[in-house]
Design a protein around this motif. Structure first.
Motif, mmCIF file in Angstrom:
data_model
loop_
_atom_site.group_PDB
_atom_site.id
_atom_site.type_symbol
_atom_site.label_atom_id
_atom_site.label_comp_id
_atom_site.label_asym_id
_atom_site.label_seq_id
_atom_site.Cartn_x
_atom_site.Cartn_y
_atom_site.Cartn_z
ATOM 1 N N ARG A 151 34.634 -2.767 44.968
ATOM 2 C CA ARG A 151 34.641 -1.321 44.742
ATOM 3 C C ARG A 151 33.209 -0.870 44.527
ATOM 4 N NH1 ARG A 151 39.361 -1.391 40.186
ATOM 5 N NH2 ARG A 151 41.031 -1.954 41.597
ATOM 6 N N MET A 152 32.952 0.400 44.795
ATOM 7 C CA MET A 152 31.612 0.914 44.561
ATOM 8 C C MET A 152 31.682 2.313 43.955
ATOM 9 S SD MET A 152 30.523 1.499 48.565
ATOM 10 C CE MET A 152 28.914 2.107 48.281
ATOM 11 N N GLY A 153 30.790 2.562 43.013
ATOM 12 C CA GLY A 153 30.681 3.877 42.418
ATOM 13 C C GLY A 153 29.858 4.773 43.322
ATOM 14 N N VAL A 154 30.284 6.012 43.471
ATOM 15 C CA VAL A 154 29.587 6.960 44.332
ATOM 16 C C VAL A 154 29.339 8.235 43.541
ATOM 17 C CG1 VAL A 154 29.711 8.304 46.468
ATOM 18 C CG2 VAL A 154 30.730 6.032 46.378
ATOM 19 N N LEU A 155 28.091 8.659 43.530
ATOM 20 C CA LEU A 155 27.732 9.925 42.912
ATOM 21 C C LEU A 155 27.389 10.884 44.040
ATOM 22 C CD1 LEU A 155 27.142 11.547 40.323
ATOM 23 C CD2 LEU A 155 24.785 10.711 40.465
ATOM 24 N N LEU A 156 28.107 11.987 44.098
ATOM 25 C CA LEU A 156 27.876 12.992 45.131
ATOM 26 C C LEU A 156 27.240 14.212 44.507
ATOM 27 C CD1 LEU A 156 31.292 12.745 46.999
ATOM 28 C CD2 LEU A 156 29.135 11.672 47.630
ATOM 29 N N GLU A 157 26.297 14.819 45.243
ATOM 30 C CA GLU A 157 25.664 16.038 44.764
ATOM 31 C C GLU A 157 25.961 17.168 45.739
ATOM 32 O OE1 GLU A 157 21.390 15.665 44.619
ATOM 33 O OE2 GLU A 157 21.248 15.235 46.747
ATOM 34 N N ARG A 158 26.041 18.360 45.216
ATOM 35 C CA ARG A 158 26.307 19.531 46.040
ATOM 36 C C ARG A 158 24.994 19.985 46.682
ATOM 37 N NH1 ARG A 158 30.954 22.499 46.066
ATOM 38 N NH2 ARG A 158 31.746 21.660 44.128
ATOM 39 N N ASP A 159 24.997 20.150 47.993
ATOM 40 C CA ASP A 159 23.815 20.626 48.712
ATOM 41 C C ASP A 159 23.541 22.078 48.332
ATOM 42 O OD1 ASP A 159 22.716 22.120 51.300
ATOM 43 O OD2 ASP A 159 22.076 20.036 51.413
ATOM 44 N N LYS A 160 22.294 22.370 48.004
ATOM 45 C CA LYS A 160 21.944 23.717 47.552
ATOM 46 C C LYS A 160 22.111 24.762 48.645
ATOM 47 C CE LYS A 160 18.820 22.089 44.028
ATOM 48 N NZ LYS A 160 18.226 20.792 44.141
ATOM 49 N N ASN A 161 21.909 24.385 49.914
ATOM 50 C CA ASN A 161 22.008 25.339 51.016
ATOM 51 C C ASN A 161 23.449 25.581 51.461
ATOM 52 O OD1 ASN A 161 19.194 25.651 51.128
ATOM 53 N ND2 ASN A 161 19.018 23.796 52.358
ATOM 54 N N SER A 162 24.190 24.495 51.679
ATOM 55 C CA SER A 162 25.545 24.655 52.211
ATOM 56 C C SER A 162 26.616 24.751 51.138
ATOM 57 C CB SER A 162 25.884 23.480 53.130
ATOM 58 O OG SER A 162 26.027 22.287 52.370
ATOM 59 N N GLY A 163 26.331 24.222 49.939
ATOM 60 C CA GLY A 163 27.338 24.200 48.886
ATOM 61 C C GLY A 163 28.298 23.036 49.002
ATOM 62 N N LEU A 164 28.142 22.202 50.055
ATOM 63 C CA LEU A 164 29.018 21.052 50.250
ATOM 64 C C LEU A 164 28.388 19.820 49.631
ATOM 65 C CD1 LEU A 164 30.053 21.704 53.946
ATOM 66 C CD2 LEU A 164 31.363 22.220 51.875
ATOM 67 N N PHE A 165 29.203 18.786 49.413
ATOM 68 C CA PHE A 165 28.723 17.552 48.811
ATOM 69 C C PHE A 165 27.994 16.691 49.819
ATOM 70 C CE2 PHE A 165 31.972 18.487 45.577
ATOM 71 C CZ PHE A 165 31.209 18.291 44.444
ATOM 72 N N SER A 166 27.013 15.920 49.315
ATOM 73 C CA SER A 166 26.363 14.876 50.091
ATOM 74 C C SER A 166 26.212 13.674 49.173
ATOM 75 C CB SER A 166 24.998 15.335 50.632
ATOM 76 O OG SER A 166 24.096 15.580 49.573
ATOM 77 N N SER A 167 26.022 12.523 49.785
ATOM 78 C CA SER A 167 25.937 11.290 49.017
ATOM 79 C C SER A 167 24.579 11.191 48.344
ATOM 80 C CB SER A 167 26.134 10.097 49.936
ATOM 81 O OG SER A 167 25.937 8.904 49.244
#
Length: 149
Positions: free
Chosen positions: A132-148
């Motif tokens: 298993r792996m932990g994933v932290l996603l951040e919201r892109d400031k321009n699109s508002g969508l998540f990225s890794s």
């Protein structure tokens, strides 16, 4: 009788296929991110993956510790697969997503890579890691969508 067997086979195929596109436990923007990642890997599109992975990507446990290494890994894998062999990403959510704030989300997944040739699944394995792996996603400031992250 034969029609019923055929109909049941189609039902099972659709159920399996839909589960790969909608991992249990994901919804909203997180689901959109993983669908986009799946689509990118399934179509062997490194440029699309590049847009999904944050420039801040870092991993202590995954073999590819930064974004450049990770993209090189995808590029190598995609080039070594013959044109009629396609990867298919499947994600098992092991821990429900936690929102750290409106800009970040953390979850634990088990990525699985299935390899298909002419529609037939020839194998499955942990993608990059059997764990298993932990994933932290951040919201892109321009699109508002998540990225890794």
């Amino acid at each position: 009788m034969l029609f019923e067997v055929f109909k049941e086979g189609i039902f099972l195929f659709r159920e399996l296929h839909e589960a790969r596109w909608q991992p249990f436990g994901l919804e909203g923007d997180l689901l959109l991110f993983f669908r986009d990642l799946k689509k990118s890997i399934d179509s062997k599109d490194v440029d699309r993956i590049k847009k999904l992975i944050s420039d801040n990507y870092y991993s202590k446990t995954y073999v590819n510790t930064n974004k450049i290494q990770l993209l090189s890994y995808f590029q190598y894998i995609f080039k070594t697969l013959p044109f009629f062999v396609n990867p298919s990403l499947e994600v098992e959510v092991c821990k429900a997503p936690e929102s750290k704030n409106q800009q970040e989300a953390f979850l634990v997944i088990k990525p699985i890579l299935n390899v298909h040739a002419l529609g037939i699944n020839f194998g499955s394995q942990g993608f990059g890691t059997p764990n298993r792996m932990g994933v932290l996603l951040e919201r892109d400031k321009n699109s508002g969508l998540f990225s890794s992250l």
